[in-house]
Design a protein around this motif. Structure first.
Motif, PDB file in Angstrom:
ATOM      1  N   ARG A   1     -14.563 -14.220  -3.037  1.00 41.45           N
ATOM      2  CA  ARG A   1     -14.566 -12.783  -3.307  1.00 41.45           C
ATOM      3  C   ARG A   1     -13.747 -12.038  -2.260  1.00 41.45           C
ATOM      4  NH1 ARG A   1     -20.111  -9.347  -3.277  1.00 41.45           N
ATOM      5  NH2 ARG A   1     -20.088 -10.147  -1.139  1.00 41.45           N
ATOM      6  N   ALA A   2     -13.900 -12.410  -0.982  1.00 45.10           N
ATOM      7  CA  ALA A   2     -13.167 -11.747   0.088  1.00 45.10           C
ATOM      8  C   ALA A   2     -11.668 -11.933  -0.080  1.00 45.10           C
ATOM      9  CB  ALA A   2     -13.619 -12.286   1.445  1.00 45.10           C
ATOM     10  N   THR A   3     -11.249 -13.141  -0.458  1.00 48.03           N
ATOM     11  CA  THR A   3      -9.831 -13.410  -0.659  1.00 48.03           C
ATOM     12  C   THR A   3      -9.275 -12.568  -1.802  1.00 48.03           C
ATOM     13  OG1 THR A   3     -10.113 -15.675   0.120  1.00 48.03           O
ATOM     14  CG2 THR A   3      -8.121 -15.186  -1.135  1.00 48.03           C
ATOM     15  N   GLY A   4     -10.024 -12.460  -2.871  1.00 47.40           N
ATOM     16  CA  GLY A   4      -9.593 -11.646  -4.001  1.00 47.40           C
ATOM     17  C   GLY A   4      -9.493 -10.174  -3.639  1.00 47.40           C
ATOM     18  N   LEU A   5     -10.468  -9.684  -2.876  1.00 50.20           N
ATOM     19  CA  LEU A   5     -10.448  -8.286  -2.457  1.00 50.20           C
ATOM     20  C   LEU A   5      -9.280  -8.005  -1.522  1.00 50.20           C
ATOM     21  CD1 LEU A   5     -14.263  -7.611  -1.872  1.00 50.20           C
ATOM     22  CD2 LEU A   5     -12.823  -6.698  -3.712  1.00 50.20           C
ATOM     23  N   LEU A   6      -9.011  -8.936  -0.616  1.00 51.31           N
ATOM     24  CA  LEU A   6      -7.888  -8.773   0.299  1.00 51.31           C
ATOM     25  C   LEU A   6      -6.564  -8.745  -0.458  1.00 51.31           C
ATOM     26  CD1 LEU A   6      -8.938 -11.016   3.308  1.00 51.31           C
ATOM     27  CD2 LEU A   6      -8.372  -8.586   3.408  1.00 51.31           C
ATOM     28  N   ALA A   7      -6.430  -9.608  -1.454  1.00 51.95           N
ATOM     29  CA  ALA A   7      -5.207  -9.629  -2.259  1.00 51.95           C
ATOM     30  C   ALA A   7      -5.021  -8.305  -2.995  1.00 51.95           C
ATOM     31  CB  ALA A   7      -5.262 -10.790  -3.254  1.00 51.95           C
ATOM     32  N   LEU A   8      -6.108  -7.783  -3.576  1.00 55.41           N
ATOM     33  CA  LEU A   8      -6.037  -6.499  -4.270  1.00 55.41           C
ATOM     34  C   LEU A   8      -5.668  -5.384  -3.304  1.00 55.41           C
ATOM     35  CD1 LEU A   8      -6.468  -4.736  -6.769  1.00 55.41           C
ATOM     36  CD2 LEU A   8      -8.917  -4.663  -6.207  1.00 55.41           C
ATOM     37  N   LEU A   9      -6.255  -5.413  -2.112  1.00 57.62           N
ATOM     38  CA  LEU A   9      -5.974  -4.390  -1.111  1.00 57.62           C
ATOM     39  C   LEU A   9      -4.502  -4.406  -0.697  1.00 57.62           C
ATOM     40  CD1 LEU A   9      -7.300  -2.220   0.696  1.00 57.62           C
ATOM     41  CD2 LEU A   9      -7.637  -4.013   2.420  1.00 57.62           C
ATOM     42  N   VAL A  10      -3.971  -5.591  -0.473  1.00 53.52           N
ATOM     43  CA  VAL A  10      -2.567  -5.726  -0.070  1.00 53.52           C
ATOM     44  C   VAL A  10      -1.645  -5.170  -1.155  1.00 53.52           C
ATOM     45  CG1 VAL A  10      -0.723  -7.399   0.338  1.00 53.52           C
ATOM     46  CG2 VAL A  10      -2.907  -7.647   1.526  1.00 53.52           C
ATOM     47  N   ILE A  11      -1.947  -5.457  -2.414  1.00 53.50           N
ATOM     48  CA  ILE A  11      -1.117  -4.970  -3.514  1.00 53.50           C
ATOM     49  C   ILE A  11      -1.186  -3.441  -3.602  1.00 53.50           C
ATOM     50  CG2 ILE A  11      -0.854  -4.933  -6.021  1.00 53.50           C
ATOM     51  CD1 ILE A  11      -1.820  -7.862  -6.013  1.00 53.50           C
ATOM     52  N   ILE A  12      -2.405  -2.892  -3.522  1.00 53.89           N
ATOM     53  CA  ILE A  12      -2.569  -1.434  -3.617  1.00 53.89           C
ATOM     54  C   ILE A  12      -1.794  -0.733  -2.515  1.00 53.89           C
ATOM     55  CG2 ILE A  12      -4.210   0.476  -3.384  1.00 53.89           C
ATOM     56  CD1 ILE A  12      -6.292  -1.298  -4.763  1.00 53.89           C
ATOM     57  N   TRP A  13      -2.019  -1.159  -1.282  1.00 54.16           N
ATOM     58  CA  TRP A  13      -1.351  -0.501  -0.161  1.00 54.16           C
ATOM     59  C   TRP A  13       0.148  -0.789  -0.150  1.00 54.16           C
ATOM     60  CZ3 TRP A  13      -5.512  -1.432   4.179  1.00 54.16           C
ATOM     61  CH2 TRP A  13      -6.459  -0.409   4.102  1.00 54.16           C
ATOM     62  N   GLY A  14       0.541  -1.971  -0.597  1.00 53.58           N
ATOM     63  CA  GLY A  14       1.959  -2.311  -0.589  1.00 53.58           C
ATOM     64  C   GLY A  14       2.782  -1.457  -1.535  1.00 53.58           C
ATOM     65  N   VAL A  15       2.290  -1.256  -2.760  1.00 54.63           N
ATOM     66  CA  VAL A  15       3.056  -0.477  -3.742  1.00 54.63           C
ATOM     67  C   VAL A  15       2.898   1.024  -3.528  1.00 54.63           C
ATOM     68  CG1 VAL A  15       2.834  -2.329  -5.448  1.00 54.63           C
ATOM     69  CG2 VAL A  15       1.191  -0.430  -5.476  1.00 54.63           C
ATOM     70  N   SER A  16       1.871   1.432  -2.773  1.00 54.54           N
ATOM     71  CA  SER A  16       1.597   2.866  -2.618  1.00 54.54           C
ATOM     72  C   SER A  16       2.732   3.602  -1.913  1.00 54.54           C
ATOM     73  CB  SER A  16       0.291   3.078  -1.842  1.00 54.54           C
ATOM     74  OG  SER A  16       0.410   2.653  -0.495  1.00 54.54           O
ATOM     75  N   TRP A  17       3.432   2.934  -0.997  1.00 54.25           N
ATOM     76  CA  TRP A  17       4.483   3.614  -0.237  1.00 54.25           C
ATOM     77  C   TRP A  17       5.600   4.089  -1.153  1.00 54.25           C
ATOM     78  CZ3 TRP A  17       3.313   4.699   4.672  1.00 54.25           C
ATOM     79  CH2 TRP A  17       2.280   3.961   5.262  1.00 54.25           C
ATOM     80  N   SER A  18       6.020   3.260  -2.073  1.00 49.81           N
ATOM     81  CA  SER A  18       7.072   3.661  -3.007  1.00 49.81           C
ATOM     82  C   SER A  18       6.585   4.748  -3.958  1.00 49.81           C
ATOM     83  CB  SER A  18       7.559   2.449  -3.802  1.00 49.81           C
ATOM     84  OG  SER A  18       8.204   1.518  -2.956  1.00 49.81           O
ATOM     85  N   ILE A  19       5.336   4.634  -4.395  1.00 51.75           N
ATOM     86  CA  ILE A  19       4.782   5.633  -5.308  1.00 51.75           C
ATOM     87  C   ILE A  19       4.705   6.996  -4.629  1.00 51.75           C
ATOM     88  CG2 ILE A  19       2.701   6.320  -6.577  1.00 51.75           C
ATOM     89  CD1 ILE A  19       2.183   3.344  -7.089  1.00 51.75           C
ATOM     90  N   TYR A  20       4.210   7.026  -3.385  1.00 49.14           N
ATOM     91  CA  TYR A  20       4.105   8.293  -2.662  1.00 49.14           C
ATOM     92  C   TYR A  20       5.483   8.843  -2.306  1.00 49.14           C
ATOM     93  CZ  TYR A  20      -0.825   7.002  -2.081  1.00 49.14           C
ATOM     94  OH  TYR A  20      -2.132   6.648  -2.298  1.00 49.14           O
ATOM     95  N   LYS A  21       6.394   7.949  -1.934  1.00 49.38           N
ATOM     96  CA  LYS A  21       7.747   8.396  -1.588  1.00 49.38           C
ATOM     97  C   LYS A  21       8.401   9.092  -2.773  1.00 49.38           C
ATOM     98  CE  LYS A  21      11.497   8.364   1.063  1.00 49.38           C
ATOM     99  NZ  LYS A  21      11.565   9.056   2.359  1.00 49.38           N
ATOM    100  N   LEU A  22       8.213   8.552  -3.966  1.00 45.65           N
ATOM    101  CA  LEU A  22       8.775   9.158  -5.167  1.00 45.65           C
ATOM    102  C   LEU A  22       8.112  10.497  -5.472  1.00 45.65           C
ATOM    103  CD1 LEU A  22      10.760   8.789  -7.503  1.00 45.65           C
ATOM    104  CD2 LEU A  22       8.949   7.605  -8.764  1.00 45.65           C
ATOM    105  N   ALA A  23       6.781  10.555  -5.328  1.00 41.45           N
ATOM    106  CA  ALA A  23       6.057  11.797  -5.613  1.00 41.45           C
ATOM    107  C   ALA A  23       6.425  12.906  -4.641  1.00 41.45           C
ATOM    108  CB  ALA A  23       4.547  11.540  -5.556  1.00 41.45           C
TER     109      ALA A  23
END
Length: 297
Positions: A7-29
């Motif tokens: 479960r921890a590994t899955g949560l960490l993977a989800l967290l990395v994806i969310i935070w990783g793509v957020s920079w481009s999304i916020y930069k565009l907004a």
């Protein structure tokens, strides 16, 4: 035990994806909105959304006993971190900004030794020096010094905020801490943004709404609930080590979707910072700590 690690590994993977793509999304907004108002809006509504889910357990807030903790956490994790992060994105590409901000795990390793009693090893000291060198390499490129400084300050405020939440974790409900810190911090940012910025400058188009909705759902409540849940399950510096993948995802998405440049110095600095994070969080099996473990009260 195996279920937890899965479960921890899955949560960490989800967290990395969310935070990783957020920079481009916020930069565009941010091309369509003033930065402080954008930071305040997504922080406030993200905290409010989580609070609505937690509403049946409102008694766990215990405002009279914990209001100072909520205020300090809001200052560090919302007002300073989100304010500096969002404003700083106007000076640097999202991928580069994320690389500097994710010097934060190195700072967590140091602060965890100072205030949480975790050990300081030779690897951590080497990691700190390596990370500092990585920042110098990136700063030597033709990028905004103001942006670099804002990214470093964002990393500092975030590291202090994480350590503080970890330290007071036993006296406050962690979920309400996340919700209230962003409601309070978001309200402060909205008030400040309303004074120095103009709501009429917002373009209510698809990129803006996409950034706002992403931040108010995945970026704020979901990501930070996952993060602080994992932080409370183990050593702060050990959990923070896994976030070194975020700058890699951020640089990749920024290059692919926003045509952000990847220079030689950026690549070298990224490698040095990732190496520093690894060294800071490395746990040798038989080696003893170089600096003795600090005792906490």
């Amino acid at each position: 035990m195996s279920k937890y690690f899965t479960r921890a590994t899955g949560l960490l993977a989800l967290l990395v994806i969310i935070w990783g793509v957020s920079w481009s999304i916020y930069k565009l907004a941010l091309e369509y909105t003033p930065p402080i108002l954008f930071a305040g809006t997504r922080s406030f509504f993200g905290g409010l959304l989580l609070a609505l889910v937690l509403l049946p357990a409102w008694r766990k807030i215990r405002w009279r006993e914990n209001w100072k903790a909520y205020m300090i956490s809001a200052l560090l994790n919302a007002v300073l971190f989100y304010g500096l992060q969002t404003a700083g994105l106007e000076y640097l590409p999202g991928g580069l900004f994320s690389v500097v901000v994710y010097f934060q795990p190195v700072l967590i390793g140091i602060f965890a030794w100072m205030w949480l009693g975790e050990k300081m090893t030779a690897f951590k000291i080497a990691g700190l020096l390596t990370g500092f060198l990585g920042i110098l390499v990136i700063s030597a490129d033709s990028f905004s010094i103001i942006g670099i400084v804002m990214a470093l300050l964002a990393a500092l405020s975030w590291a202090l905020g994480v350590i503080y939440v970890k330290k007071v974790g036993r006296q406050v409900d962690s979920m309400w801490m996340v919700a209230l810190q962003f409601i309070i911090g978001g309200a402060v940012l909205l008030a400040g943004g309303s004074v120095v910025e103009s709501w009429s400058d917002i373009t209510w188009n698809l990129p803006y709404w996409a950034g706002l909705l992403f931040g108010a759902t995945f970026g704020v409540p979901i990501a930070f609930v996952i993060y602080f849940f994992l932080m409370n399950k183990g050593e702060a510096s050990k959990v923070a080590a896994f976030t070194f993948l975020v700058p890699l995802v951020a640089v990749l998405t920024g290059t692919v979707f926003l045509d952000e440049p990847v220079t030689v110095t950026l690549a070298i600095g990224l490698v040095l910072i990732i190496l520093s994070i690894y060294l800071v969080n490395r746990r040798p099996r038989h080696a003893e700590a170089l600096v003795p473990e600090k005792k906490t009260e």
